[in-house]
Motif scaffolding. Structure first.
Motif, PDB file in Angstrom:
ATOM      1  N   MET A  28      10.031  -8.838  72.980  1.00 54.73           N
ATOM      2  CA  MET A  28       8.745  -9.369  72.534  1.00 54.73           C
ATOM      3  C   MET A  28       8.435  -8.925  71.107  1.00 54.73           C
ATOM      4  O   MET A  28       8.077  -9.748  70.256  1.00 54.73           O
ATOM      5  CB  MET A  28       7.618  -8.930  73.458  1.00 54.73           C
ATOM      6  N   TYR A  29       8.580  -7.621  70.824  1.00 52.48           N
ATOM      7  CA  TYR A  29       8.214  -7.148  69.490  1.00 52.48           C
ATOM      8  C   TYR A  29       9.204  -7.616  68.422  1.00 52.48           C
ATOM      9  O   TYR A  29       8.808  -7.849  67.287  1.00 52.48           O
ATOM     10  CB  TYR A  29       8.015  -5.631  69.484  1.00 52.48           C
ATOM     11  N   THR A  30      10.467  -7.804  68.786  1.00 50.75           N
ATOM     12  CA  THR A  30      11.428  -8.386  67.840  1.00 50.75           C
ATOM     13  C   THR A  30      11.025  -9.823  67.506  1.00 50.75           C
ATOM     14  O   THR A  30      11.034 -10.234  66.337  1.00 50.75           O
ATOM     15  CB  THR A  30      12.850  -8.365  68.440  1.00 50.75           C
ATOM     16  N   THR A  31      10.651 -10.575  68.523  1.00 51.13           N
ATOM     17  CA  THR A  31      10.240 -11.966  68.308  1.00 51.13           C
ATOM     18  C   THR A  31       8.927 -12.032  67.544  1.00 51.13           C
ATOM     19  O   THR A  31       8.758 -12.878  66.655  1.00 51.13           O
ATOM     20  CB  THR A  31      10.127 -12.697  69.662  1.00 51.13           C
ATOM     21  N   ILE A  32       7.993 -11.148  67.857  1.00 53.49           N
ATOM     22  CA  ILE A  32       6.721 -11.115  67.121  1.00 53.49           C
ATOM     23  C   ILE A  32       6.978 -10.846  65.641  1.00 53.49           C
ATOM     24  O   ILE A  32       6.383 -11.494  64.776  1.00 53.49           O
ATOM     25  CB  ILE A  32       5.766 -10.063  67.731  1.00 53.49           C
ATOM     26  N   LYS A  33       7.895  -9.936  65.358  1.00 47.83           N
ATOM     27  CA  LYS A  33       8.227  -9.632  63.959  1.00 47.83           C
ATOM     28  C   LYS A  33       8.762 -10.884  63.255  1.00 47.83           C
ATOM     29  O   LYS A  33       8.374 -11.182  62.127  1.00 47.83           O
ATOM     30  CB  LYS A  33       9.266  -8.508  63.912  1.00 47.83           C
ATOM     31  N   ASP A  48      13.154 -19.976  74.138  1.00 50.15           N
ATOM     32  CA  ASP A  48      12.182 -19.877  75.230  1.00 50.15           C
ATOM     33  C   ASP A  48      11.236 -18.699  74.999  1.00 50.15           C
ATOM     34  O   ASP A  48      10.029 -18.805  75.247  1.00 50.15           O
ATOM     35  CB  ASP A  48      12.903 -19.720  76.574  1.00 50.15           C
ATOM     36  N   THR A  49      11.766 -17.577  74.506  1.00 53.84           N
ATOM     37  CA  THR A  49      10.928 -16.409  74.244  1.00 53.84           C
ATOM     38  C   THR A  49       9.887 -16.719  73.169  1.00 53.84           C
ATOM     39  O   THR A  49       8.699 -16.451  73.349  1.00 53.84           O
ATOM     40  CB  THR A  49      11.803 -15.218  73.806  1.00 53.84           C
ATOM     41  N   SER A  50      10.318 -17.323  72.061  1.00 52.63           N
ATOM     42  CA  SER A  50       9.381 -17.687  70.991  1.00 52.63           C
ATOM     43  C   SER A  50       8.350 -18.701  71.489  1.00 52.63           C
ATOM     44  O   SER A  50       7.169 -18.610  71.160  1.00 52.63           O
ATOM     45  CB  SER A  50      10.120 -18.286  69.797  1.00 52.63           C
ATOM     46  N   PHE A  51       8.812 -19.643  72.288  1.00 56.56           N
ATOM     47  CA  PHE A  51       7.922 -20.679  72.831  1.00 56.56           C
ATOM     48  C   PHE A  51       6.792 -20.043  73.632  1.00 56.56           C
ATOM     49  O   PHE A  51       5.611 -20.325  73.405  1.00 56.56           O
ATOM     50  CB  PHE A  51       8.735 -21.647  73.708  1.00 56.56           C
ATOM     51  N   TYR A  52       7.148 -19.162  74.560  1.00 53.02           N
ATOM     52  CA  TYR A  52       6.115 -18.583  75.426  1.00 53.02           C
ATOM     53  C   TYR A  52       5.209 -17.603  74.671  1.00 53.02           C
ATOM     54  O   TYR A  52       4.018 -17.508  74.962  1.00 53.02           O
ATOM     55  CB  TYR A  52       6.753 -17.905  76.644  1.00 53.02           C
ATOM     56  N   ILE A  53       5.755 -16.885  73.707  1.00 49.56           N
ATOM     57  CA  ILE A  53       4.895 -15.987  72.916  1.00 49.56           C
ATOM     58  C   ILE A  53       3.919 -16.811  72.084  1.00 49.56           C
ATOM     59  O   ILE A  53       2.713 -16.529  72.063  1.00 49.56           O
ATOM     60  CB  ILE A  53       5.742 -15.048  72.040  1.00 49.56           C
ATOM     61  N   LEU A  54       4.416 -17.827  71.416  1.00 47.32           N
ATOM     62  CA  LEU A  54       3.535 -18.671  70.597  1.00 47.32           C
ATOM     63  C   LEU A  54       2.482 -19.353  71.468  1.00 47.32           C
ATOM     64  O   LEU A  54       1.307 -19.427  71.095  1.00 47.32           O
ATOM     65  CB  LEU A  54       4.390 -19.694  69.846  1.00 47.32           C
ATOM     66  N   LEU A  55       2.894 -19.836  72.630  1.00 50.15           N
ATOM     67  CA  LEU A  55       1.947 -20.470  73.552  1.00 50.15           C
ATOM     68  C   LEU A  55       0.874 -19.471  74.001  1.00 50.15           C
ATOM     69  O   LEU A  55      -0.306 -19.816  74.097  1.00 50.15           O
ATOM     70  CB  LEU A  55       2.699 -21.024  74.770  1.00 50.15           C
TER      71      LEU A  55
END
Length: 111
Positions: free
Chosen positions: A51-56, A14-21
């Motif tokens: 957020m920054y872990t997922t962005i990485k 869900d975190t990756s989904f919303y960041i990518l969106l």
């Protein structure tokens, strides 16, 4: 399967989904968090560490790219074609899951 392998299997958390969106348009970290809160009426929020872990991870997987750093040192990101393709694939997967759930909850699957 471990959650770290999610990007490799084509299934977004869900975190990756919303960041990518959120990165369909170029945004820096604070605007990503604000966009997600506004999009979900504050029902889903992501802290800076997640957020920054997922962005990485998204950067390493080639799903997003960093644009030139702004004068105020903010890093701005945007989804790549590979990231947008994965987002569309994940949307279809989620729609299928919802369809299955509705079939079960509305009387079951006819055999």
């Amino acid at each position: 399967m471990a959650r770290n392998d999610a990007l490799e299997t084509g299934e977004l958390t869900d975190t990756s989904f919303y960041i990518l969106l959120s990165l369909v348009e170029a945004r820096h970290g604070y605007l990503i968090m604000k966009n997600i809160e506004e999009l979900t009426n504050n029902e889903f929020s992501i802290g800076p560490a997640s957020m920054y872990t997922t962005i990485k991870k998204l950067l390493a997987a080639g799903m997003i790219e960093q644009l030139a750093e702004e004068a105020d040192k903010r890093k701005t990101y945007i989804a790549t074609k590979k990231g947008l393709d994965l987002l569309n694939k994940d949307i279809q997967r989620r729609e299928m899951m919802i369809q299955h759930a509705k079939q079960i909850l509305n009387g079951g699957v006819k055999e």
